[in-house]
Design a protein around this motif. Sequence first.
Motif, mmCIF file in Angstrom:
data_model
loop_
_atom_site.group_PDB
_atom_site.id
_atom_site.type_symbol
_atom_site.label_atom_id
_atom_site.label_comp_id
_atom_site.label_asym_id
_atom_site.label_seq_id
_atom_site.Cartn_x
_atom_site.Cartn_y
_atom_site.Cartn_z
ATOM 1 N N MET A 1 0.913 -1.181 0.049
ATOM 2 C CA MET A 1 -0.107 -0.050 -0.219
ATOM 3 C C MET A 1 0.967 1.132 -0.062
ATOM 4 S SD MET A 1 -3.033 0.773 2.546
ATOM 5 C CE MET A 1 -4.304 1.852 1.939
ATOM 6 N N VAL A 14 -4.268 5.111 -5.905
ATOM 7 C CA VAL A 14 -4.830 4.039 -5.163
ATOM 8 C C VAL A 14 -6.187 3.958 -4.997
ATOM 9 C CG1 VAL A 14 -4.448 2.405 -3.258
ATOM 10 C CG2 VAL A 14 -2.416 3.344 -4.115
ATOM 11 N N VAL A 15 -6.788 5.145 -4.340
ATOM 12 C CA VAL A 15 -7.996 5.102 -4.074
ATOM 13 C C VAL A 15 -8.912 4.929 -5.353
ATOM 14 C CG1 VAL A 15 -9.936 6.776 -3.037
ATOM 15 C CG2 VAL A 15 -7.611 6.288 -2.038
ATOM 16 N N SER A 18 -8.979 1.516 -6.629
ATOM 17 C CA SER A 18 -9.766 0.571 -5.736
ATOM 18 C C SER A 18 -11.460 0.741 -5.954
ATOM 19 C CB SER A 18 -9.452 0.931 -4.420
ATOM 20 O OG SER A 18 -10.267 0.132 -3.383
ATOM 21 N N ASP A 19 -11.515 1.930 -6.246
ATOM 22 C CA ASP A 19 -12.971 2.573 -6.650
ATOM 23 C C ASP A 19 -13.174 1.919 -7.896
ATOM 24 O OD1 ASP A 19 -13.322 3.718 -4.105
ATOM 25 O OD2 ASP A 19 -13.026 5.824 -4.883
ATOM 26 N N ALA A 21 -12.135 -0.750 -9.554
ATOM 27 C CA ALA A 21 -12.397 -1.960 -9.331
ATOM 28 C C ALA A 21 -13.612 -2.469 -8.877
ATOM 29 C CB ALA A 21 -11.173 -2.569 -8.507
ATOM 30 N N LEU A 22 -14.031 -1.893 -7.598
ATOM 31 C CA LEU A 22 -15.381 -2.171 -6.923
ATOM 32 C C LEU A 22 -16.457 -1.862 -8.268
ATOM 33 C CD1 LEU A 22 -15.001 -0.587 -3.711
ATOM 34 C CD2 LEU A 22 -15.119 -3.001 -4.185
ATOM 35 N N GLN A 86 -5.167 -1.537 -14.395
ATOM 36 C CA GLN A 86 -4.295 -2.027 -13.333
ATOM 37 C C GLN A 86 -2.849 -2.245 -14.007
ATOM 38 O OE1 GLN A 86 -5.726 -5.346 -11.707
ATOM 39 N NE2 GLN A 86 -6.878 -4.298 -10.201
#
Length: 94
Positions: A1, A14-15, A18-19, A21-22, A86
């Motif tokens: 991280m 990173v945020v 991640s968002d 990916a969700l 990614q």
Amino acid sequence: MLRSENYPHRAGIVVVMSDMALILASVKTALQEIAKQSAALGIGLQNAAPGDPSGTPNNSVQYLLTTSESLAKMAKDCDKLLLLIQGHEDELKE
């Protein structure tokens, strides 16, 4: 991280990843479920109202089954998009 004190210019990435990916996972799941339901409706309609005697399926059945295939392909494309975001372009080559 990533830690913001070590990489202050990259911490927000990173945020976002991640968002993303969700969101892609949610879209993929929704597309898969709609594709599954569309296929089930198409098969059910084919059983309830078979096509003509020559074997040509009803237009509605064909539409539902084609839609199901298209939605399933879009769900697979979500995986490819996630790999691309990614930075795993090498895994996309098949």
